[in-house]
Design an enzyme around this catalytic site. Structure first.
Site, PDB file in Angstrom:
ATOM      1  N   TYR A 169       0.845  -1.194   0.000  1.00 17.42           N
ATOM      2  CA  TYR A 169       0.000   0.000   0.000  1.00 17.42           C
ATOM      3  C   TYR A 169       0.884   1.250   0.000  1.00 17.42           C
ATOM      4  O   TYR A 169       2.089   1.173  -0.185  1.00 17.42           O
ATOM      5  CB  TYR A 169      -0.989  -0.046   1.154  1.00 17.42           C
ATOM      6  CG  TYR A 169      -1.910  -1.239   1.037  1.00 17.42           C
ATOM      7  CD1 TYR A 169      -2.675  -1.426  -0.117  1.00 17.42           C
ATOM      8  CD2 TYR A 169      -1.980  -2.208   2.028  1.00 17.42           C
ATOM      9  CE1 TYR A 169      -3.479  -2.551  -0.261  1.00 17.42           C
ATOM     10  CE2 TYR A 169      -2.788  -3.325   1.891  1.00 17.42           C
ATOM     11  CZ  TYR A 169      -3.534  -3.497   0.739  1.00 17.42           C
ATOM     12  OH  TYR A 169      -4.326  -4.597   0.585  1.00 17.42           O
ATOM     13  N   ARG A 315      -5.551 -16.029  10.025  1.00 16.48           N
ATOM     14  CA  ARG A 315      -6.502 -16.998   9.471  1.00 16.48           C
ATOM     15  C   ARG A 315      -6.972 -18.027  10.498  1.00 16.48           C
ATOM     16  O   ARG A 315      -8.134 -18.456  10.469  1.00 16.48           O
ATOM     17  CB  ARG A 315      -5.858 -17.693   8.264  1.00 16.48           C
ATOM     18  CG  ARG A 315      -5.684 -16.770   7.069  1.00 16.48           C
ATOM     19  CD  ARG A 315      -4.792 -17.353   5.993  1.00 16.48           C
ATOM     20  NE  ARG A 315      -3.387 -17.344   6.395  1.00 16.48           N
ATOM     21  CZ  ARG A 315      -2.393 -17.769   5.632  1.00 16.48           C
ATOM     22  NH1 ARG A 315      -2.645 -18.261   4.424  1.00 16.48           N
ATOM     23  NH2 ARG A 315      -1.146 -17.715   6.044  1.00 16.48           N
TER      24      ARG A 315
END
Length: 366
Positions: A169, A315
Protein backbone atom coordinates in the site's frame (compact mmCIF):
# COMPACT_ATOMS: atom_id res chain seq x y z
CA UNK A 1 8.08 -17.19 26.59
CA UNK A 2 4.67 -18.08 27.98
CA UNK A 3 2.11 -17.06 25.37
CA UNK A 4 -0.62 -16.88 27.95
CA UNK A 5 1.01 -14.63 30.54
CA UNK A 6 0.25 -10.94 30.88
CA UNK A 7 2.36 -8.60 28.79
CA UNK A 8 2.97 -4.91 29.45
CA UNK A 9 4.20 -2.54 26.74
CA UNK A 10 6.90 -0.01 27.69
CA UNK A 11 4.21 2.71 27.82
CA UNK A 12 2.38 0.83 30.58
CA UNK A 13 -0.52 -0.64 28.59
CA UNK A 14 -1.07 -4.25 29.68
CA UNK A 15 -2.44 -7.17 27.67
CA UNK A 16 -3.90 -10.26 29.29
CA UNK A 17 -1.71 -12.47 27.09
CA UNK A 18 0.76 -12.30 24.20
CA UNK A 19 -1.65 -13.35 21.45
CA UNK A 20 -2.75 -10.70 18.95
CA UNK A 21 -5.47 -10.90 16.33
CA UNK A 22 -3.78 -9.89 13.09
CA UNK A 23 -5.49 -7.34 10.82
CA UNK A 24 -7.61 -9.02 8.13
CA UNK A 25 -9.75 -7.38 5.47
CA UNK A 26 -13.35 -8.50 5.81
CA UNK A 27 -15.10 -6.70 2.88
CA UNK A 28 -18.18 -6.32 5.08
CA UNK A 29 -18.69 -2.63 5.84
CA UNK A 30 -21.66 -0.62 4.62
CA UNK A 31 -21.52 1.21 1.29
CA UNK A 32 -21.32 4.58 3.08
CA UNK A 33 -18.08 3.62 4.85
CA UNK A 34 -19.63 2.79 8.23
CA UNK A 35 -19.21 -0.55 9.95
CA UNK A 36 -21.99 -3.11 9.55
CA UNK A 37 -23.72 -5.11 12.26
CA UNK A 38 -22.14 -8.28 10.82
CA UNK A 39 -18.71 -6.72 11.13
CA UNK A 40 -19.25 -5.69 14.75
CA UNK A 41 -20.41 -9.21 15.60
CA UNK A 42 -17.35 -10.66 13.83
CA UNK A 43 -14.99 -8.63 16.05
CA UNK A 44 -16.98 -9.34 19.19
CA UNK A 45 -16.73 -13.09 18.53
CA UNK A 46 -12.92 -12.93 18.31
CA UNK A 47 -12.18 -10.60 21.21
CA UNK A 48 -12.84 -12.98 24.08
CA UNK A 49 -9.44 -14.62 24.22
CA UNK A 50 -6.71 -12.57 22.57
CA UNK A 51 -4.83 -9.82 24.34
CA UNK A 52 -5.15 -7.32 21.50
CA UNK A 53 -7.10 -6.97 18.25
CA UNK A 54 -5.72 -5.05 15.28
CA UNK A 55 -8.66 -4.16 13.04
CA UNK A 56 -8.89 -4.33 9.28
CA UNK A 57 -7.32 -1.23 7.74
CA UNK A 58 -9.38 1.95 7.63
CA UNK A 59 -8.57 4.53 4.97
CA UNK A 60 -7.34 7.93 6.09
CA UNK A 61 -8.23 9.82 2.89
CA UNK A 62 -11.20 9.59 0.56
CA UNK A 63 -8.96 8.57 -2.34
CA UNK A 64 -7.30 5.79 -0.35
CA UNK A 65 -10.01 3.12 -0.38
CA UNK A 66 -8.48 -0.17 -1.48
CA UNK A 67 -11.31 -2.70 -1.03
CA UNK A 68 -15.06 -2.90 -1.46
CA UNK A 69 -16.84 -3.04 1.88
CA UNK A 70 -14.13 -1.20 3.80
CA UNK A 71 -14.82 1.10 6.74
CA UNK A 72 -13.65 4.69 6.62
CA UNK A 73 -11.85 6.99 9.03
CA UNK A 74 -11.17 10.07 6.91
CA UNK A 75 -13.80 12.37 8.45
CA UNK A 76 -15.27 13.07 11.89
CA UNK A 77 -18.62 11.73 10.75
CA UNK A 78 -17.12 8.23 11.02
CA UNK A 79 -16.17 8.48 14.70
CA UNK A 80 -19.43 6.82 15.91
CA UNK A 81 -18.87 4.02 13.39
CA UNK A 82 -15.27 3.52 14.50
CA UNK A 83 -16.43 3.47 18.12
CA UNK A 84 -18.73 0.51 17.46
CA UNK A 85 -15.75 -1.69 16.61
CA UNK A 86 -13.67 -0.46 19.57
CA UNK A 87 -16.57 -1.10 21.94
CA UNK A 88 -17.13 -4.62 20.58
CA UNK A 89 -13.47 -5.48 21.09
CA UNK A 90 -13.40 -4.02 24.59
CA UNK A 91 -16.48 -5.98 25.60
CA UNK A 92 -14.47 -9.13 24.93
CA UNK A 93 -11.65 -7.93 27.15
CA UNK A 94 -9.05 -7.21 24.44
CA UNK A 95 -7.24 -3.99 23.61
CA UNK A 96 -8.44 -2.35 20.37
CA UNK A 97 -5.96 -1.05 17.79
CA UNK A 98 -7.18 0.68 14.62
CA UNK A 99 -5.05 -0.03 11.56
CA UNK A 100 -4.78 3.10 9.41
CA UNK A 101 -3.69 3.22 5.77
CA UNK A 102 -3.97 4.60 2.25
CA UNK A 103 -4.28 2.24 -0.71
CA UNK A 104 -2.32 4.39 -3.15
CA UNK A 105 -2.01 2.67 -6.52
CA UNK A 106 -4.08 -0.22 -5.17
CA UNK A 107 -7.15 1.92 -4.50
CA UNK A 108 -10.39 1.26 -6.39
CA UNK A 109 -11.09 3.70 -9.26
CA UNK A 110 -14.85 3.15 -8.93
CA UNK A 111 -14.80 4.15 -5.25
CA UNK A 112 -12.48 7.16 -5.13
CA UNK A 113 -13.13 10.76 -6.26
CA UNK A 114 -12.98 11.13 -10.05
CA UNK A 115 -11.62 7.59 -10.34
CA UNK A 116 -8.12 9.04 -9.96
CA UNK A 117 -5.45 6.99 -8.20
CA UNK A 118 -2.35 8.47 -6.59
CA UNK A 119 0.99 6.99 -5.59
CA UNK A 120 4.66 7.82 -5.26
CA UNK A 121 5.06 7.53 -9.05
CA UNK A 122 3.07 6.55 -12.15
CA UNK A 123 3.65 2.80 -11.78
CA UNK A 124 0.38 0.87 -12.08
CA UNK A 125 -0.58 -2.11 -9.96
CA UNK A 126 -1.21 -5.05 -12.33
CA UNK A 127 -4.76 -4.84 -13.68
CA UNK A 128 -5.40 -1.41 -12.21
CA UNK A 129 -5.32 2.08 -13.74
CA UNK A 130 -2.07 4.06 -13.70
CA UNK A 131 -1.76 6.34 -10.66
CA UNK A 132 -0.71 9.96 -10.70
CA UNK A 133 2.39 10.92 -8.67
CA UNK A 134 1.50 12.89 -5.55
CA UNK A 135 2.67 16.48 -5.34
CA UNK A 136 4.68 17.61 -2.31
CA UNK A 137 1.61 19.52 -1.07
CA UNK A 138 -0.53 16.38 -1.39
CA UNK A 139 2.07 14.33 0.47
CA UNK A 140 1.84 16.79 3.36
CA UNK A 141 -1.96 16.54 3.25
CA UNK A 142 -1.83 12.76 3.51
CA UNK A 143 0.62 12.94 6.40
CA UNK A 144 -1.88 15.24 8.11
CA UNK A 145 -4.69 12.79 7.27
CA UNK A 146 -2.89 10.01 9.18
CA UNK A 147 -2.72 12.33 12.15
CA UNK A 148 -6.38 13.30 11.91
CA UNK A 149 -7.48 9.67 11.71
CA UNK A 150 -5.36 8.97 14.78
CA UNK A 151 -7.23 11.76 16.60
CA UNK A 152 -10.51 10.13 15.59
CA UNK A 153 -9.26 6.78 16.91
CA UNK A 154 -8.52 8.44 20.25
CA UNK A 155 -11.99 10.02 20.33
CA UNK A 156 -13.60 6.70 19.38
CA UNK A 157 -11.99 4.99 22.37
CA UNK A 158 -9.28 2.88 20.75
CA UNK A 159 -6.20 1.88 22.71
CA UNK A 160 -3.96 2.61 19.75
CA UNK A 161 -3.35 2.73 16.02
CA UNK A 162 -1.21 0.62 13.73
CA UNK A 163 0.34 2.46 10.79
CA UNK A 164 0.01 0.12 7.81
CA UNK A 165 3.31 0.29 5.97
CA UNK A 166 3.01 -3.20 4.49
CA UNK A 167 1.34 -5.26 1.77
CA UNK A 168 2.27 -2.87 -1.10
CA UNK A 169 0.00 0.00 0.00
CA UNK A 170 0.98 3.67 -0.16
CA UNK A 171 3.71 3.77 2.49
CA UNK A 172 5.39 0.75 0.96
CA UNK A 173 4.96 2.29 -2.50
CA UNK A 174 7.11 5.20 -1.33
CA UNK A 175 9.72 2.96 0.32
CA UNK A 176 10.08 0.60 -2.65
CA UNK A 177 12.48 1.46 -5.43
CA UNK A 178 10.16 -0.37 -7.81
CA UNK A 179 7.15 1.89 -7.25
CA UNK A 180 9.02 5.07 -6.27
CA UNK A 181 10.74 6.69 -9.27
CA UNK A 182 10.70 10.20 -7.80
CA UNK A 183 13.65 12.60 -8.06
CA UNK A 184 12.64 14.99 -5.24
CA UNK A 185 13.23 14.68 -1.50
CA UNK A 186 10.81 11.72 -1.34
CA UNK A 187 12.62 9.58 -3.90
CA UNK A 188 15.99 8.30 -5.02
CA UNK A 189 18.13 7.32 -2.02
CA UNK A 190 16.83 4.93 0.59
CA UNK A 191 16.89 7.80 3.10
CA UNK A 192 14.59 9.80 0.82
CA UNK A 193 12.30 6.82 0.23
CA UNK A 194 11.98 6.32 3.99
CA UNK A 195 11.08 9.97 4.51
CA UNK A 196 7.31 9.65 3.93
CA UNK A 197 6.67 6.74 6.32
CA UNK A 198 8.93 8.26 8.98
CA UNK A 199 7.17 11.63 8.73
CA UNK A 200 3.85 9.84 9.17
CA UNK A 201 5.18 8.18 12.32
CA UNK A 202 6.25 11.58 13.64
CA UNK A 203 2.85 13.12 12.88
CA UNK A 204 0.91 10.27 14.49
CA UNK A 205 3.09 10.51 17.60
CA UNK A 206 2.60 14.31 17.70
CA UNK A 207 -1.18 13.88 17.58
CA UNK A 208 -1.10 11.24 20.31
CA UNK A 209 0.93 13.54 22.54
CA UNK A 210 -1.55 16.37 21.91
CA UNK A 211 -4.85 14.52 22.24
CA UNK A 212 -4.43 11.29 24.20
CA UNK A 213 -5.18 11.60 27.91
CA UNK A 214 -3.70 8.18 28.77
CA UNK A 215 -1.07 5.85 27.28
CA UNK A 216 -1.82 5.10 23.62
CA UNK A 217 -0.33 2.45 21.34
CA UNK A 218 1.40 3.43 18.08
CA UNK A 219 2.52 0.41 16.08
CA UNK A 220 3.96 0.05 12.58
CA UNK A 221 3.52 -2.89 10.19
CA UNK A 222 5.90 -3.59 7.33
CA UNK A 223 6.58 -6.20 4.64
CA UNK A 224 10.21 -7.38 4.52
CA UNK A 225 10.80 -7.98 0.81
CA UNK A 226 9.38 -7.61 -2.70
CA UNK A 227 9.81 -9.86 -5.75
CA UNK A 228 10.62 -7.13 -8.27
CA UNK A 229 14.29 -6.66 -9.14
CA UNK A 230 14.25 -3.03 -8.00
CA UNK A 231 11.87 -3.75 -5.13
CA UNK A 232 12.52 -3.94 -1.39
CA UNK A 233 15.33 -6.19 -0.22
CA UNK A 234 15.99 -7.49 3.28
CA UNK A 235 18.98 -5.13 3.56
CA UNK A 236 16.71 -2.16 2.85
CA UNK A 237 14.14 -3.36 5.36
CA UNK A 238 16.87 -3.65 8.00
CA UNK A 239 17.62 0.06 7.42
CA UNK A 240 13.95 1.01 7.72
CA UNK A 241 13.41 -1.11 10.82
CA UNK A 242 16.55 0.33 12.39
CA UNK A 243 15.15 3.84 11.85
CA UNK A 244 11.70 2.85 13.10
CA UNK A 245 13.14 1.22 16.22
CA UNK A 246 14.59 4.61 17.18
CA UNK A 247 11.19 6.32 16.91
CA UNK A 248 9.81 5.25 20.27
CA UNK A 249 7.00 3.20 18.76
CA UNK A 250 4.97 0.85 20.96
CA UNK A 251 5.72 -2.07 18.65
CA UNK A 252 6.82 -3.19 15.20
CA UNK A 253 4.79 -5.83 13.36
CA UNK A 254 6.11 -7.84 10.43
CA UNK A 255 3.73 -8.96 7.65
CA UNK A 256 4.66 -12.27 6.03
CA UNK A 257 2.95 -15.50 5.05
CA UNK A 258 5.28 -17.97 6.81
CA UNK A 259 6.80 -17.32 10.22
CA UNK A 260 10.17 -18.98 9.62
CA UNK A 261 10.76 -17.66 6.07
CA UNK A 262 14.38 -16.90 5.24
CA UNK A 263 15.39 -13.79 3.29
CA UNK A 264 15.49 -13.94 -0.49
CA UNK A 265 17.92 -11.06 -1.03
CA UNK A 266 20.21 -10.28 1.86
CA UNK A 267 23.91 -9.53 2.20
CA UNK A 268 24.08 -11.07 5.68
CA UNK A 269 23.55 -14.62 6.93
CA UNK A 270 20.87 -16.12 4.69
CA UNK A 271 20.56 -19.14 6.98
CA UNK A 272 18.85 -16.97 9.54
CA UNK A 273 15.11 -16.40 9.31
CA UNK A 274 13.71 -12.95 8.66
CA UNK A 275 12.41 -12.94 12.23
CA UNK A 276 15.90 -13.61 13.60
CA UNK A 277 17.37 -10.82 11.46
CA UNK A 278 14.67 -8.38 12.51
CA UNK A 279 15.05 -9.20 16.19
CA UNK A 280 18.81 -8.63 15.92
CA UNK A 281 18.17 -5.30 14.19
CA UNK A 282 15.65 -4.11 16.76
CA UNK A 283 17.91 -5.32 19.59
CA UNK A 284 15.33 -4.77 22.31
CA UNK A 285 14.57 -1.17 21.40
CA UNK A 286 10.86 -1.84 20.84
CA UNK A 287 8.53 -4.85 21.13
CA UNK A 288 8.20 -7.04 18.05
CA UNK A 289 5.13 -8.94 16.80
CA UNK A 290 5.74 -12.06 14.71
CA UNK A 291 3.19 -13.65 12.37
CA UNK A 292 2.88 -16.21 9.59
CA UNK A 293 0.73 -19.33 9.17
CA UNK A 294 0.44 -20.17 12.85
CA UNK A 295 -2.43 -22.64 13.24
CA UNK A 296 -1.79 -25.29 15.90
CA UNK A 297 -0.64 -24.90 19.48
CA UNK A 298 2.61 -26.57 18.40
CA UNK A 299 3.07 -23.92 15.70
CA UNK A 300 2.60 -21.19 18.28
CA UNK A 301 4.95 -22.76 20.82
CA UNK A 302 7.70 -23.13 18.21
CA UNK A 303 7.26 -19.51 17.09
CA UNK A 304 7.33 -18.26 20.68
CA UNK A 305 10.83 -19.71 21.12
CA UNK A 306 12.20 -17.28 18.51
CA UNK A 307 12.43 -14.36 20.93
CA UNK A 308 9.39 -12.39 19.69
CA UNK A 309 7.42 -10.41 22.25
CA UNK A 310 3.94 -11.05 20.82
CA UNK A 311 2.48 -13.52 18.33
CA UNK A 312 -0.23 -12.56 15.86
CA UNK A 313 -2.78 -15.05 14.53
CA UNK A 314 -4.86 -14.25 11.47
CA UNK A 315 -6.50 -17.00 9.47
CA UNK A 316 -6.50 -19.39 12.43
CA UNK A 317 -8.81 -17.06 14.37
CA UNK A 318 -11.27 -17.28 11.50
CA UNK A 319 -11.15 -21.07 11.71
CA UNK A 320 -11.16 -21.20 15.52
CA UNK A 321 -12.29 -18.03 17.35
CA UNK A 322 -11.78 -19.84 20.69
CA UNK A 323 -8.14 -20.65 19.91
CA UNK A 324 -6.71 -18.91 22.98
CA UNK A 325 -9.14 -20.53 25.40
CA UNK A 326 -8.49 -24.00 23.97
CA UNK A 327 -4.74 -23.55 23.62
CA UNK A 328 -4.35 -22.26 27.17
CA UNK A 329 -6.18 -25.36 28.37
CA UNK A 330 -3.59 -27.47 26.53
CA UNK A 331 -6.02 -28.69 23.86
CA UNK A 332 -3.91 -30.17 21.04
CA UNK A 333 -6.99 -30.91 18.92
CA UNK A 334 -7.68 -27.32 17.90
CA UNK A 335 -9.29 -27.03 14.47
CA UNK A 336 -6.75 -25.91 11.88
CA UNK A 337 -8.95 -26.27 8.79
CA UNK A 338 -12.16 -24.42 8.10
CA UNK A 339 -15.41 -26.29 8.69
CA UNK A 340 -17.51 -24.99 5.82
CA UNK A 341 -20.74 -25.89 7.59
CA UNK A 342 -20.08 -23.47 10.46
CA UNK A 343 -20.15 -19.99 8.96
CA UNK A 344 -22.91 -18.77 11.29
CA UNK A 345 -21.33 -20.35 14.36
CA UNK A 346 -17.98 -18.77 13.47
CA UNK A 347 -19.68 -15.39 12.90
CA UNK A 348 -18.02 -14.67 9.58
CA UNK A 349 -19.89 -12.08 7.46
CA UNK A 350 -21.19 -13.21 4.07
CA UNK A 351 -18.88 -10.98 1.96
CA UNK A 352 -15.82 -12.21 3.85
CA UNK A 353 -16.97 -15.83 3.63
CA UNK A 354 -17.11 -15.56 -0.15
CA UNK A 355 -13.58 -14.10 -0.28
CA UNK A 356 -12.17 -16.89 1.89
CA UNK A 357 -12.71 -19.28 -1.00
CA UNK A 358 -9.66 -17.92 -2.81
CA UNK A 359 -7.48 -20.92 -3.75
CA UNK A 360 -5.04 -21.78 -1.00
CA UNK A 361 -5.81 -18.72 1.08
CA UNK A 362 -7.22 -20.59 4.04
CA UNK A 363 -6.96 -24.31 4.88
CA UNK A 364 -10.13 -26.26 4.25
CA UNK A 365 -11.73 -23.68 1.97
CA UNK A 366 -12.51 -24.14 -1.69
Amino acid sequence: MNLFENYTFPNGISLRNRIVMAPMTNYSSNADGTVSDEEVAYYARRSNGVGMVVTACTYVAENGKGFPGQFAGYADQFIPSLKRVADAIHEGGAKAVLQIYHGGRRSIPEEVPNGELVSASDVAFPGNVTPRPLTIEEIKEIINAYGETTRRAIEAGYDGVEIHGANTYLLQQFFSGYTNRRTDEYGGSIENRMRFPLEIVDEVKRVVEKYATKPFIVGYRFSPEEEEETGITMDQTVKLVDALADKGLTYLHVSQTEFFTKPHRFSGDKNKSRVEILLETINGRTPFIGVGSIYSLEDAEKASESGIDLLALGRELLIEPDWVKKAEAGDHNISTEMDQTKQKELVIPDPMWKMLNRPGWIPGMG
